[in-house]
Design an enzyme around this catalytic site. Structure first.
Site, PDB file in Angstrom:
ATOM      1  N   GLU A 148       6.236  13.914  10.080  1.00 40.90           N
ATOM      2  CA  GLU A 148       6.126  12.482  10.321  1.00 40.90           C
ATOM      3  C   GLU A 148       7.526  11.947  10.628  1.00 40.90           C
ATOM      4  O   GLU A 148       8.458  12.125   9.831  1.00 40.90           O
ATOM      5  CB  GLU A 148       5.550  11.820   9.069  1.00 40.90           C
ATOM      6  CG  GLU A 148       5.262  10.360   9.244  1.00 40.90           C
ATOM      7  CD  GLU A 148       4.469   9.771   8.079  1.00 40.90           C
ATOM      8  OE1 GLU A 148       4.620  10.262   6.946  1.00 40.90           O
ATOM      9  OE2 GLU A 148       3.727   8.810   8.315  1.00 40.90           O
ATOM     10  N   LYS A 180       3.136  -1.808  -8.629  1.00 48.16           N
ATOM     11  CA  LYS A 180       4.484  -1.215  -8.648  1.00 48.16           C
ATOM     12  C   LYS A 180       4.964  -1.145  -7.204  1.00 48.16           C
ATOM     13  O   LYS A 180       4.607  -0.247  -6.448  1.00 48.16           O
ATOM     14  CB  LYS A 180       4.420   0.191  -9.254  1.00 48.16           C
ATOM     15  CG  LYS A 180       5.692   0.671  -9.924  1.00 48.16           C
ATOM     16  CD  LYS A 180       6.909   0.736  -9.028  1.00 48.16           C
ATOM     17  CE  LYS A 180       6.913   1.941  -8.122  1.00 48.16           C
ATOM     18  NZ  LYS A 180       8.046   1.956  -7.175  1.00 48.16           N
ATOM     19  N   PRO A 181       5.756  -2.138  -6.787  1.00 48.75           N
ATOM     20  CA  PRO A 181       6.224  -2.121  -5.396  1.00 48.75           C
ATOM     21  C   PRO A 181       7.342  -1.090  -5.207  1.00 48.75           C
ATOM     22  O   PRO A 181       7.930  -0.626  -6.180  1.00 48.75           O
ATOM     23  CB  PRO A 181       6.761  -3.539  -5.187  1.00 48.75           C
ATOM     24  CG  PRO A 181       7.106  -4.049  -6.544  1.00 48.75           C
ATOM     25  CD  PRO A 181       6.249  -3.302  -7.534  1.00 48.75           C
ATOM     26  N   TRP A 197       7.581   0.757   1.045  1.00 51.25           N
ATOM     27  CA  TRP A 197       8.494  -0.291   1.524  1.00 51.25           C
ATOM     28  C   TRP A 197       8.191  -0.717   2.957  1.00 51.25           C
ATOM     29  O   TRP A 197       8.752  -1.686   3.445  1.00 51.25           O
ATOM     30  CB  TRP A 197       9.956   0.182   1.418  1.00 51.25           C
ATOM     31  CG  TRP A 197      10.155   1.568   1.976  1.00 51.25           C
ATOM     32  CD1 TRP A 197      10.235   2.726   1.258  1.00 51.25           C
ATOM     33  CD2 TRP A 197      10.268   1.950   3.351  1.00 51.25           C
ATOM     34  NE1 TRP A 197      10.372   3.802   2.101  1.00 51.25           N
ATOM     35  CE2 TRP A 197      10.406   3.346   3.391  1.00 51.25           C
ATOM     36  CE3 TRP A 197      10.268   1.239   4.554  1.00 51.25           C
ATOM     37  CZ2 TRP A 197      10.540   4.058   4.591  1.00 51.25           C
ATOM     38  CZ3 TRP A 197      10.405   1.947   5.749  1.00 51.25           C
ATOM     39  CH2 TRP A 197      10.532   3.333   5.754  1.00 51.25           C
ATOM     40  N   ASN A 198       7.347   0.023   3.687  1.00 50.74           N
ATOM     41  CA  ASN A 198       7.266  -0.278   5.130  1.00 50.74           C
ATOM     42  C   ASN A 198       6.438  -1.516   5.457  1.00 50.74           C
ATOM     43  O   ASN A 198       6.702  -2.183   6.451  1.00 50.74           O
ATOM     44  CB  ASN A 198       6.808   0.956   5.925  1.00 50.74           C
ATOM     45  CG  ASN A 198       5.422   1.405   5.580  1.00 50.74           C
ATOM     46  OD1 ASN A 198       4.929   1.133   4.488  1.00 50.74           O
ATOM     47  ND2 ASN A 198       4.780   2.097   6.487  1.00 50.74           N
ATOM     48  N   CYS A 228       2.758   4.493   8.957  1.00 49.81           N
ATOM     49  CA  CYS A 228       2.020   5.768   8.872  1.00 49.81           C
ATOM     50  C   CYS A 228       1.088   5.915  10.061  1.00 49.81           C
ATOM     51  O   CYS A 228       0.691   7.013  10.414  1.00 49.81           O
ATOM     52  CB  CYS A 228       1.262   5.871   7.553  1.00 49.81           C
ATOM     53  SG  CYS A 228       0.271   4.421   7.222  1.00 49.81           S
ATOM     54  N   GLY A 265       1.823   5.846   0.331  1.00 51.91           N
ATOM     55  CA  GLY A 265       3.169   6.424   0.405  1.00 51.91           C
ATOM     56  C   GLY A 265       3.094   7.818   0.995  1.00 51.91           C
ATOM     57  O   GLY A 265       2.134   8.151   1.699  1.00 51.91           O
ATOM     58  N   SER A 266       4.077   8.619   0.670  1.00 50.11           N
ATOM     59  CA  SER A 266       4.158   9.942   1.284  1.00 50.11           C
ATOM     60  C   SER A 266       3.131  10.894   0.677  1.00 50.11           C
ATOM     61  O   SER A 266       2.729  10.750  -0.482  1.00 50.11           O
ATOM     62  CB  SER A 266       5.556  10.505   1.079  1.00 50.11           C
ATOM     63  OG  SER A 266       5.819  10.616  -0.307  1.00 50.11           O
ATOM     64  N   GLU A 298      -3.515   6.601   0.369  1.00 56.70           N
ATOM     65  CA  GLU A 298      -3.191   6.430   1.790  1.00 56.70           C
ATOM     66  C   GLU A 298      -1.853   7.114   1.995  1.00 56.70           C
ATOM     67  O   GLU A 298      -0.804   6.593   1.597  1.00 56.70           O
ATOM     68  CB  GLU A 298      -3.055   4.948   2.151  1.00 56.70           C
ATOM     69  CG  GLU A 298      -4.321   4.133   1.957  1.00 56.70           C
ATOM     70  CD  GLU A 298      -5.392   4.430   2.985  1.00 56.70           C
ATOM     71  OE1 GLU A 298      -5.139   5.186   3.938  1.00 56.70           O
ATOM     72  OE2 GLU A 298      -6.503   3.910   2.812  1.00 56.70           O
ATOM     73  N   LEU A 299      -1.889   8.299   2.610  1.00 58.91           N
ATOM     74  CA  LEU A 299      -0.680   9.128   2.641  1.00 58.91           C
ATOM     75  C   LEU A 299      -0.097   9.201   4.049  1.00 58.91           C
ATOM     76  O   LEU A 299      -0.305   8.303   4.844  1.00 58.91           O
ATOM     77  CB  LEU A 299      -1.019  10.499   2.051  1.00 58.91           C
ATOM     78  CG  LEU A 299      -1.716  10.420   0.666  1.00 58.91           C
ATOM     79  CD1 LEU A 299      -2.104  11.788   0.164  1.00 58.91           C
ATOM     80  CD2 LEU A 299      -0.825   9.710  -0.347  1.00 58.91           C
ATOM     81  N   ARG A 311      -3.540  -5.593   0.419  1.00 59.23           N
ATOM     82  CA  ARG A 311      -4.664  -4.717   0.769  1.00 59.23           C
ATOM     83  C   ARG A 311      -5.254  -4.064  -0.485  1.00 59.23           C
ATOM     84  O   ARG A 311      -6.390  -3.614  -0.487  1.00 59.23           O
ATOM     85  CB  ARG A 311      -4.171  -3.650   1.755  1.00 59.23           C
ATOM     86  CG  ARG A 311      -5.254  -2.852   2.388  1.00 59.23           C
ATOM     87  CD  ARG A 311      -4.795  -2.206   3.667  1.00 59.23           C
ATOM     88  NE  ARG A 311      -4.108  -0.958   3.441  1.00 59.23           N
ATOM     89  CZ  ARG A 311      -3.705  -0.145   4.418  1.00 59.23           C
ATOM     90  NH1 ARG A 311      -3.884  -0.476   5.682  1.00 59.23           N
ATOM     91  NH2 ARG A 311      -3.110   0.976   4.161  1.00 59.23           N
ATOM     92  N   ARG A 364       5.675  -0.758  16.660  1.00 57.23           N
ATOM     93  CA  ARG A 364       5.359  -1.738  15.616  1.00 57.23           C
ATOM     94  C   ARG A 364       6.150  -1.316  14.391  1.00 57.23           C
ATOM     95  O   ARG A 364       6.153  -0.142  14.016  1.00 57.23           O
ATOM     96  CB  ARG A 364       3.845  -1.666  15.353  1.00 57.23           C
ATOM     97  CG  ARG A 364       3.363  -2.535  14.227  1.00 57.23           C
ATOM     98  CD  ARG A 364       1.849  -2.619  14.317  1.00 57.23           C
ATOM     99  NE  ARG A 364       1.271  -3.250  13.142  1.00 57.23           N
ATOM    100  CZ  ARG A 364       0.532  -2.605  12.249  1.00 57.23           C
ATOM    101  NH1 ARG A 364       0.296  -1.309  12.390  1.00 57.23           N
ATOM    102  NH2 ARG A 364       0.030  -3.237  11.226  1.00 57.23           N
TER     103      ARG A 364
HETATM  104  P1  ADP Z   1       7.969   6.363   1.290  1.00 54.30           P
HETATM  105  O1  ADP Z   1       8.159   7.599   2.088  1.00 54.30           O
HETATM  106  O2  ADP Z   1       7.124   5.314   1.917  1.00 54.30           O
HETATM  107  O3  ADP Z   1       9.207   5.854   0.624  1.00 54.30           O
HETATM  108  P2  ADP Z   1       7.183   7.342  -1.258  1.00 54.30           P
HETATM  109  O4  ADP Z   1       5.966   8.163  -1.422  1.00 54.30           O
HETATM  110  O5  ADP Z   1       8.502   7.946  -1.517  1.00 54.30           O
HETATM  111  O6  ADP Z   1       7.006   6.800   0.192  1.00 54.30           O
HETATM  112  O7  ADP Z   1       7.082   6.015  -2.120  1.00 54.30           O
HETATM  113  C1  ADP Z   1       5.933   5.198  -2.131  1.00 54.30           C
HETATM  114  C2  ADP Z   1       5.838   4.527  -3.476  1.00 54.30           C
HETATM  115  O8  ADP Z   1       5.692   5.517  -4.476  1.00 54.30           O
HETATM  116  C3  ADP Z   1       7.059   3.714  -3.868  1.00 54.30           C
HETATM  117  O9  ADP Z   1       6.628   2.572  -4.580  1.00 54.30           O
HETATM  118  C4  ADP Z   1       7.807   4.676  -4.750  1.00 54.30           C
HETATM  119  O10 ADP Z   1       8.684   4.009  -5.638  1.00 54.30           O
HETATM  120  C5  ADP Z   1       6.665   5.340  -5.483  1.00 54.30           C
HETATM  121  N1  ADP Z   1       6.980   6.640  -6.074  1.00 54.30           N
HETATM  122  C6  ADP Z   1       7.881   7.554  -5.676  1.00 54.30           C
HETATM  123  N2  ADP Z   1       7.882   8.623  -6.495  1.00 54.30           N
HETATM  124  C7  ADP Z   1       6.956   8.390  -7.448  1.00 54.30           C
HETATM  125  C8  ADP Z   1       6.472   9.100  -8.593  1.00 54.30           C
HETATM  126  N3  ADP Z   1       6.928  10.299  -8.922  1.00 54.30           N
HETATM  127  N4  ADP Z   1       5.521   8.522  -9.344  1.00 54.30           N
HETATM  128  C9  ADP Z   1       5.022   7.312  -9.009  1.00 54.30           C
HETATM  129  N5  ADP Z   1       5.413   6.607  -7.966  1.00 54.30           N
HETATM  130  C10 ADP Z   1       6.376   7.117  -7.174  1.00 54.30           C
END
Ligand code: ADP
Length: 489
Positions: free
Chosen positions: A393, A186-187, A162-163, A296, A240-241, A262-263, A171, A290
Site C-alpha cells: 500500500e 481512541k483517535p 489519522w487519514n 485506503c 487502520g493498517s 477496516e484494514l 462512521r 483525494r
Molecule cells: P495507520 O497506518 O493509519 O497509522 P495504524 O494501524 O498504525 O494505521 O493506526 C491506526 C490506529 O490504531 C491509530 O489510532 C493507532 O494509534 C492505533 N494503534 C496502533 N497500534 C495499536 C495497538 N497495538 N493497539 C491498539 N491500537 C493501536
C-alpha cells in the site's frame, strides 16, 4: 507543480485537549502530554492528554454506567440527538476543516469534503436509529413462533486512524449510538484534535455523559489491550493498517469480542481500450489524489490497455504535474504534505525501488526542498510487477502505471494481492464492466467512478482488507446482537 506560500490562519486554542470520560474533561495519568504537529510547518500546534491503563478502564466504567439508560432511550430521541450533531457539524464545517487540515496536513478542500462526509454519517444513522425492525414468523413445524429482535451489542471500542480524523470517528460513533451502544473512541495519536472537537459537538447535541468517551494515549497497545480484556467491552471497530488489525484481532480473542475491521488496501485501477479517456483521467485523479493519496481506497496500481497507455500516461502526468502543492490550510492547495517524516521516507524508498527495477519517472519522484513533509506528485510508467509499490500500500501521491493487452491477464494482476478493499474499472461497455466487476476480489468496485465512499453504502473489504461493513443499513448491524426467542402462546 505550483507552490504558493502565504501566512496561515490558525486558532486552535478553543479546542478541548483533555480525555473525555463520563462527561468530564480530565488530565491523563500516562505522563507527559502528547504534542500534535502540523505536517505543513512541522510546528507543535497543541498538546493532548496522555491516558494510562487506569484512564482506559475509567472510560470503560463511564461507558458501563451510561449503557443502561442509553439503550433504554427512545430510538426517536437518539435519532434527534444524532440529527442535531449533523446540524452542528455542518454549521462548524469551516472551523473543523481547518482543524483537520492543520493536524493532518490535507488540503483544505479535501478537509471540507471530509467534514461534509463525516457529518452525513450522523444524519444517515439518525434515520437508521428508528428502523431497527426485527422479525416474527411461524416455525416450520407450526408449533411455535420465531421472534428475532435487535439489541445493542454493548460497549464499543472505536479505534481510528489519522487519514480521515473526522469521518472515521463519525462512521463508527453514529451507528454505535443509533444502535443504543455507548463507546470509547481512541483517535490516532497524530490527529486527536478533530476527534475531541467532534466529541464536544456530540455533548452539545445532547449526548448524555459517558455515552461517548475519548481516550488519547501514547501507550496505545498497552491501554487498548487492557480495555479489550475488560469483559464489559463487547465490540471493537478498528480502521487502520492490516498489521495492527492482526494484533487487535488477537487481543479481541481473549474476551471473544465482535470485530469490525477496516484494514489496508491496494486498489487496482483498470482502464480498458473502450474507456472514455477523459472520464478515466478524472477518475484517476480522484482515486489517486483525494487526501493526497493517503486513503485506503486510493488507487495503488494503474493497469491501462496498450491502445490508450501512452496517451493516458502523458495526460495523467501532466495533470499531476499541474497540482498546487503547498501548506494544507491554504485555499489554493490541491495537495498538502504527508502526515509525518516516516511517510516521506517510506514513499521515497518505494520510488527508488521502482526506478532501480526499470520504471520511468514521468513527473515528480522526489521530496520538496522546504519545511514540511512534502513529496512531489509522481507518475511512473512501465513499473514491473515485482516493484514494491505494485505489492504494498503506497499511501501517498505516487501513481505507478503498467500496460496490458489481455483482459484475463489484467484481472489476474488486479486480484494478485492479499488485499481486497476496492477496485476501479473504466470501460465504455457496461456489460463488460458488470461481468468483470463480479470477478474482482474486492468488497467495493468503482465502475466508471473514481470515488465510491458514501454514508448510505456498505464500505468494506474482502481478504486482508477487513471484516464487516460500515455505512448504509449494514453499518448499524455491526453494533447489534441478534436475539432469537422461541415463543409459544
Ligand atoms: P495507520 O497506518 O493509519 O497509522 P495504524 O494501524 O498504525 O494505521 O493506526 C491506526 C490506529 O490504531 C491509530 O489510532 C493507532 O494509534 C492505533 N494503534 C496502533 N497500534 C495499536 C495497538 N497495538 N493497539 C491498539 N491500537 C493501536
Amino acid at each position: 507543480m505550483n507552490t504558493v506560500s502565504k501566512p496561515r490562519p490558525l486558532a486552535l486554542d478553543t479546542l478541548p485537549t483533555r480525555l473525555l470520560i463520563g462527561g468530564d474533561w480530565r488530565d491523563g495519568r500516562g505522563g507527559e502530554d502528547i504534542d500534535v504537529l502540523d505536517p505543513s510547518t512541522e510546528a507543535v500546534v497543541a498538546s493532548v492528554a496522555n491516558a494510562s491503563v487506569e484512564d482506559g478502564i475509567a472510560a470503560v466504567d463511564a461507558a458501563a454506567a451510561a449503557a443502561k439508560d442509553w439503550a433504554a432511550t427512545a430510538p426517536r430521541r437518539r435519532a434527534e440527538i444524532l440529527r442535531r450533531a449533523f446540524e452542528l457539524m455542518t454549521e462548524r464545517a469551516d472551523f473543523l476543516a481547518a482543524v483537520i487540515s492543520t493536524e493532518n496536513g490535507k488540503a483544505l478542500s479535501d478537509a471540507k469534503g471530509e467534514v461534509a462526509y463525516a457529518a452525513e454519517f450522523f444524519r444517515w444513522y439518525a434515520e437508521e436509529a428508528v428502523r431497527l425492525a426485527g422479525d416474527l414468523g411461524p416455525s416450520p413445524s407450526g408449533a411455535y413462533n420465531i421472534m428475532v429482535q435487535h439489541e445493542p451489542i454493548g460497549i464499543a471500542l472505536l479505534i481510528t486512524p489519522w487519514n480521515f480524523p473526522a469521518a472515521m470517528a463519525t462512521r463508527k460513533i453514529a451507528p454505535a449510538l443509533a444502535a443504543g451502544c455507548t463507546c470509547i473512541l481512541k483517535p490516532a495519536t497524530e490527529t486527536p484534535l478533530t476527534a475531541l472537537a467532534v466529541a464536544e459537538i456530540l455533548g452539545q447535541a445532547g449526548v448524555p455523559a459517558g455515552v461517548v468517551n475519548v481516550v488519547t494515549t501514547r501507550s496505545t497497545g498497552k491501554v487498548m489491550g487492557a480495555v479489550l480484556r475488560d469483559p464489559r467491552v463487547r465490540k471493537l471497530s478498528f480502521t487502520g493498517s492490516t498489521e495492527v488489525g492482526r494484533v487487535l484481532l488477537r487481543e479481541a480473542s481473549h474476551q471473544v469480542i465482535s470485530c469490525s475491521m477496516e484494514l489496508g488496501g491496494n486498489a487496482p485501477f483498470l482502464v480498458f481500450e473502450d474507456a472514455d479517456l477523459e472520464a478515466a483521467l478524472d477518475g484517476a485523479m480522484l482515486a489517486k489524489m483525494r487526501n493526497g493519496g493517503e486513503a485506503c481506497t486510493a488507487a495503488n496500481r494503474f493497469y491501462v490497455h496498450e491502445a490508450l497507455y501512452d496517451r493516458f500516461a502523458d495526460a495523467f502526468a501532466a495533470r499531476m504535474a499541474a497540482l498546487t502543492v503547498d501548506d494544507g490550510v491554504l485555499p489554493e492547495t490541491q495537495c498538502g504534505p504527508l502526515v509525518n517524516p516516516a511517510a516521506v521516507e517510506r514513499i521515497d524508498d518505494l520510488v527508488q525501488d521502482a526506478v532501480a527495477r526499470g520504471a520511468k519517472v514521468l513527473t515528480g519522484g522526489h521530496r520538496l526542498n522546504r519545511t514540511g513533509y512534502f513529496y512531489a506528485p509522481t507518475v511512473l510508467r512501465d513499473v514491473p510487477p515485482e516493484a514494491r509499490m505494485m505489492q504494498e500500500e503506497i499511501f501517498g501521491p505516487i501513481a505507478p502505471l503498467a500496460s496490458f493487452s489481455d483482459e484475463e491477464a489484467a484481472i489476474a494482476a488486479a486480484n494478485a494481492t492479499e488485499y481486497g478493499l476496492i477496485s476501479y474499472l473504466y470501460t465504455g461497455n457496461l456489460r463488460r464492466g458488470l461481468r468483470l466487476s463480479s470477478r474482482l476480489q474486492s468488497g467495493m468496485v468503482g465502475l466508471n467512478r473514481g470515488l465510491v465512499s458514501d454514508p448510505a453504502a456498505p464500505f468494506g473489504g474482502m481478504k486482508a482488507s477487513g471484516i464487516g461493513r460500515e455505512g448504509g443499513h449494514h453499518g448499524i448491524m455491526e453494533y447489534i446482537e441478534t436475539k432469537y426467542t422461541a415463543v409459544s402462546w
